[in-house]
Design a protein around this motif. Structure first.
Motif, PDB file in Angstrom:
ATOM      1  N   ILE A  35       0.866  -1.183   0.000  1.00 49.54           N
ATOM      2  CA  ILE A  35       0.000   0.000   0.000  1.00 49.54           C
ATOM      3  C   ILE A  35       0.900   1.230   0.000  1.00 49.54           C
ATOM      4  N   ILE A  36       0.785   2.047  -1.060  1.00 50.61           N
ATOM      5  CA  ILE A  36       1.675   3.186  -1.257  1.00 50.61           C
ATOM      6  C   ILE A  36       0.832   4.430  -1.494  1.00 50.61           C
ATOM      7  N   SER A  37       1.010   5.441  -0.651  1.00 50.07           N
ATOM      8  CA  SER A  37       0.203   6.657  -0.750  1.00 50.07           C
ATOM      9  C   SER A  37       1.084   7.899  -0.836  1.00 50.07           C
ATOM     10  N   GLY A  38       0.636   8.847  -1.652  1.00 50.15           N
ATOM     11  CA  GLY A  38       1.300  10.141  -1.705  1.00 50.15           C
ATOM     12  C   GLY A  38       0.859  11.039  -0.580  1.00 50.15           C
ATOM     13  N   ASP A  39      -0.025  10.523   0.266  1.00 52.25           N
ATOM     14  CA  ASP A  39      -0.513  11.283   1.415  1.00 52.25           C
ATOM     15  C   ASP A  39      -0.408  10.424   2.673  1.00 52.25           C
ATOM     16  N   THR A  40      -1.481   9.700   3.016  1.00 50.65           N
ATOM     17  CA  THR A  40      -1.553   8.959   4.272  1.00 50.65           C
ATOM     18  C   THR A  40      -2.026   7.534   4.045  1.00 50.65           C
ATOM     19  N   VAL A  41      -1.436   6.600   4.768  1.00 50.00           N
ATOM     20  CA  VAL A  41      -1.964   5.241   4.873  1.00 50.00           C
ATOM     21  C   VAL A  41      -2.573   5.122   6.263  1.00 50.00           C
ATOM     22  N   SER A  42      -3.856   4.838   6.307  1.00 54.80           N
ATOM     23  CA  SER A  42      -4.570   4.834   7.583  1.00 54.80           C
ATOM     24  C   SER A  42      -5.267   3.497   7.788  1.00 54.80           C
ATOM     25  N   GLY A  43      -4.824   2.766   8.810  1.00 63.86           N
ATOM     26  CA  GLY A  43      -5.463   1.507   9.165  1.00 63.86           C
ATOM     27  C   GLY A  43      -5.892   1.554  10.611  1.00 63.86           C
ATOM     28  N   THR A  44      -6.879   0.789  10.963  1.00 63.75           N
ATOM     29  CA  THR A  44      -7.363   0.848  12.340  1.00 63.75           C
ATOM     30  C   THR A  44      -6.833  -0.328  13.151  1.00 63.75           C
ATOM     31  N   SER A  45      -7.694  -1.196  13.596  1.00 63.09           N
ATOM     32  CA  SER A  45      -7.284  -2.216  14.557  1.00 63.09           C
ATOM     33  C   SER A  45      -7.532  -3.627  14.033  1.00 63.09           C
ATOM     34  N   ASN A  46      -6.932  -4.571  14.760  1.00 66.70           N
ATOM     35  CA  ASN A  46      -7.156  -5.997  14.537  1.00 66.70           C
ATOM     36  C   ASN A  46      -6.733  -6.450  13.140  1.00 66.70           C
ATOM     37  N   MET A  47      -5.595  -5.933  12.687  1.00 69.15           N
ATOM     38  CA  MET A  47      -5.032  -6.382  11.417  1.00 69.15           C
ATOM     39  C   MET A  47      -3.911  -7.388  11.681  1.00 69.15           C
ATOM     40  N   ARG A  48      -3.741  -8.265  10.737  1.00 67.20           N
ATOM     41  CA  ARG A  48      -2.632  -9.208  10.804  1.00 67.20           C
ATOM     42  C   ARG A  48      -1.933  -9.162   9.447  1.00 67.20           C
ATOM     43  N   MET A  49      -0.737  -8.561   9.421  1.00 66.25           N
ATOM     44  CA  MET A  49      -0.047  -8.291   8.169  1.00 66.25           C
ATOM     45  C   MET A  49       1.189  -9.174   8.058  1.00 66.25           C
ATOM     46  N   GLY A  50       1.205 -10.005   7.027  1.00 65.73           N
ATOM     47  CA  GLY A  50       2.332 -10.905   6.842  1.00 65.73           C
ATOM     48  C   GLY A  50       3.020 -10.688   5.510  1.00 65.73           C
ATOM     49  N   LEU A  51       4.216 -11.206   5.401  1.00 69.61           N
ATOM     50  CA  LEU A  51       5.028 -11.067   4.192  1.00 69.61           C
ATOM     51  C   LEU A  51       4.852 -12.295   3.316  1.00 69.61           C
ATOM     52  N   CYS A  52       4.611 -12.059   2.016  1.00 71.49           N
ATOM     53  CA  CYS A  52       4.534 -13.167   1.070  1.00 71.49           C
ATOM     54  C   CYS A  52       5.906 -13.488   0.502  1.00 71.49           C
ATOM     55  N   GLY A  53       6.465 -12.486  -0.183  1.00 71.71           N
ATOM     56  CA  GLY A  53       7.706 -12.734  -0.903  1.00 71.71           C
ATOM     57  C   GLY A  53       7.431 -13.304  -2.275  1.00 71.71           C
TER      58      GLY A  53
END
Length: 471
Positions: A437-455
C-alpha cells in the motif's frame, strides 16, 4: 713559479666548498622525492576524477535505459558518453571512455560478479582510462628527469537496479502512516513514512519487521508506546525514501480524458516489467457512459454495444477480458460497480470504482483518473487478489489519482494499492497475505489487522527501479 706552486698547493689542500657536492647530492634526492610526491599526487587526483566520471556515467547510463520504454542500449550509451565528456572534456583529458567501455549486463550479488549482457537492463559496468593506449596518459612533471614520463590510470564502476524492500510489501506514505492498536506485523513486513509514523498501543512487531521514518522525533505514540508495542524498539529504522511510483503518478493528468488515459497506460507500462501484463493479449476497447446510460446514437457500433453491455442484470461491469478497457464517464459521480469476480482485465477510467459485496479482482488492474477522496472504495468482504496463500499469479493492482477507502473485512492477497491521496481501511483486515500500500498522502489503518510477508505472489506489482553502486 714558486708563488704559483704555492697557490696551487693551498688550493688543493683547501676544504672550502666541500658542502657544495653534498648539497648537490641532497638537492637531487629532494627533487626525486618531491617529484615522486607531486607526480603521485597528480596521478591520485586524476584517478579520483576518473572514478567520479565512471560513477556518474554508470548511473546515467542505467537510469536512461530504464527511464522510458523506448530507450535502447545505444541511446543510453550516447547519453552517458555526453555526460562523460562534460565531466572530463576530450579537449583537455583526451577520450577517457568510448561506447565499448559501457557494458550492460547482470550483477550477481552473491558472487559479486558482473556478466555482460546487452539485453539486460539490470546492471551496467563503465570503464574510464587515461593511458598510453588511448594516447592520453597522465604525464609526469619531475619524474621525467628520472626517465619516468607517464602513468597509466584506469578505473571502473558497476551500478545495479533494485527495489527497496518497503516498496515490495508494506505500508509506505509520503506524509503519514497512521495505525491504531491490536495489530500484528510479521517478519519482513515494512511500515515507512517520509514524515510521521503514528501508532497506538498493543501492537506486535515480530523480529525482522521494519518501522522507519526520517528520525526518532517523527514517531508518534503514547508515552507507554515502547512498553506496550512488543518488538517496536528492535524494528525502528531511520531514513527517507524517494517514492518514485508516487512522483511519476503525479505527472499523469486527470484531464482531458484522452491525454490522461494515455499517460496512465504509459505509466503502467513503464512500471511493469518489460512493459507487459501477461494477461493482456487482446486489442483495447473504448467504452463510453453518458449519465449512466448507454452511448447515444451517432457513436460507433462498438461503442454502442459496449454501452449496452456495460452493466449486466446484476448491475455488474461487463468488460472485454484479456484487454485494456478504456471507460469514459461523462459525470464525475458515476460509479462502476464491481459485484463479482473480475479476472484477466485492465480498466483505465475517469469513473469512480466501487467494489460491492462479493466484488473481487484477480490477475487484473484498475486505474482511475478520478481525484476524489474515495475514487476507489470497497464494501465489506471485497477482495483484491486471489486468496491462494501467496501462490504464484492471481495478484491485482489498484491505482488512483485520488484516494481509496475500504470498509471492515477487506482481503488483500498479492495486491497493490497506489494512490496520490489517503488510502484508508477499517478494522479486521485479517488474512492480508502479500500487501503493498503506497500513498502520496496517508496510509490509515485501524485495529485488529494481521499483516504478513509473502515474498511470492507479488509478481505483477508495479515498480520503478532504484539505482545503487555495487563496485
Amino acid at each position: 713559479m714558486a708563488r704559483f706552486s704555492s697557490r696551487l698547493t693551498r688550493f688543493l689542500a683547501s676544504d672550502d666548498g666541500t658542502m657544495a657536492v653534498g648539497g648537490l647530492i641532497f638537492t637531487v634526492i629532494f627533487l626525486a622525492v618531491g617529484g615522486l610526491a607531486v607526480d603521485v599526487s597528480n596521478a591520485i587526483n586524476q584517478r579520483a576524477q576518473l572514478q567520479l566520471t565512471a560513477d556518474a556515467t554508470a548511473h546515467d547510463a542505467l537510469y536512461t535505459l530504464n527511464s522510458t520504454l523506448t530507450a535502447t542500449a545505444d541511446s543510453a550509451k550516447a547519453e552517458a558518453l555526453a555526460l562523460g565528456d562534460y565531466n572530463m572534456p576530450r579537449a583537455v583529458y583526451g577520450q577517457v571512455l568510448t561506447a565499448s567501455d559501457i557494458e550492460f549486463g547482470v550483477w550477481d550479488r552473491t558472487t559479486r560478479h558482473f556478466t555482460p549482457d546487452e539485453d539486460s537492463r539490470s546492471a551496467v559496468r563503465v570503464l574510464t582510462h587515461r593511458d598510453a593506449a588511448g594516447g592520453n596518459e597522465v604525464t609526469t612533471y619531475l619524474l621525467k628527469f628520472a626517465g619516468f614520463e607517464s602513468w597509466d590510470v584506469r578505473t571502473d564502476s558497476v551500478f545495479e537496479t533494485y527495489v527497496p524492500d518497503c516498496l515490495r510489501e508494506g505500508f509506505v506514505a509520503e506524509n503519514m502512516v497512521d495505525i491504531q492498536s491490536n495489530n500484528a506485523y510479521l517478519n519482513g513486513f515494512c511500515i515507512h513514512s517520509n514524515d510521521v509514523v503514528s501508532l497506538n498501543s498493543n501492537n506486535y512487531f515480530e523480529e525482522g519487521t521494519v518501522v522507519s521514518m526520517p528520525d526518532q522525533s517523527r514517531l508518534d505514540m503514547p508515552a507507554s508506546g515502547t512498553r506496550t508495542n512488543e518488538g517496536l524498539t528492535q524494528a525502528l529504522r531511520y531514513g527517507a525514501i524517494q517514492i518514485r511510483l508516487i512522483n511519476a503518478l503525479r505527472a499523469v493528468p486527470s484531464s482531458p480524458y484522452a491525454t490522461g488515459i494515455a499517460a496512465m497506460w504509459s505509466y503502467i507500462q513503464l512500471a511493469t516489467q518489460d512493459g507487459q501484463l501477461a494477461y493482456v493479449t487482446g486489442t483495447p476497447r473504448q467504452i463510453t457512459i453518458v449519465n449512466g446510460r448507454p452511448t447515444p446514437s451517432g457513436a460507433s457500433d462498438d461503442q454502442v454495444q459496449a454501452g449496452r453491455d456495460l452493466l449486466d442484470r446484476a448491475g455488474t461491469l461487463a468488460l472485454r477480458s484479456n484487454a485494456v478497457n478504456y471507460v469514459y464517464c461523462s459525470s464525475t459521480s458515476t460509479q462502476l460497480q464491481i459485484r463479482e469476480l473480475m479476472t484477466d482485465v485492465v480498466i483505465i477510467t475517469n469513473c469512480q470504482i466501487s467494489f460491492g459485496t462479493g466484488g473481487a479482482l484477480e490477475n487484473g488492474l484498475i486505474a482511475t483518473l478520478h481525484t476524489g477522496n474515495s475514487s476507489i472504495s470497497g464494501a465489506s468482504d471485497s477482495r483484491i487478489g486471489r486468496a491462494d496463500n501467496c501462490g504464484v499469479g492471481g495478484g491485482a493492482q489498484l491505482i488512483s489519482l485520488g484516494g481509496m477507502n475500504f470498509a471492515s473485512g477487506i482481503s488483500i492477497n498479492g495486491g497493490q494499492l497506489i494512490a496520490l491521496k489517503e488510502i484508508a481501511f477499517a478494522a479486521n483486515g485479517d488474512g492480508l497475505h502479500g500487501t503493498s500500500i503506497i500513498s502520496g498522502d496517508t496510509v490509515s489503518g485501524t485495529s485488529n489487522m494481521r499483516m504478513g510477508l509473502c515474498g511470492t505472489g507479488m509478481e505483477g506489482n508495479l515498480s520503478l527501479d532504484y539505482f545503487r553502486m555495487v563496485e
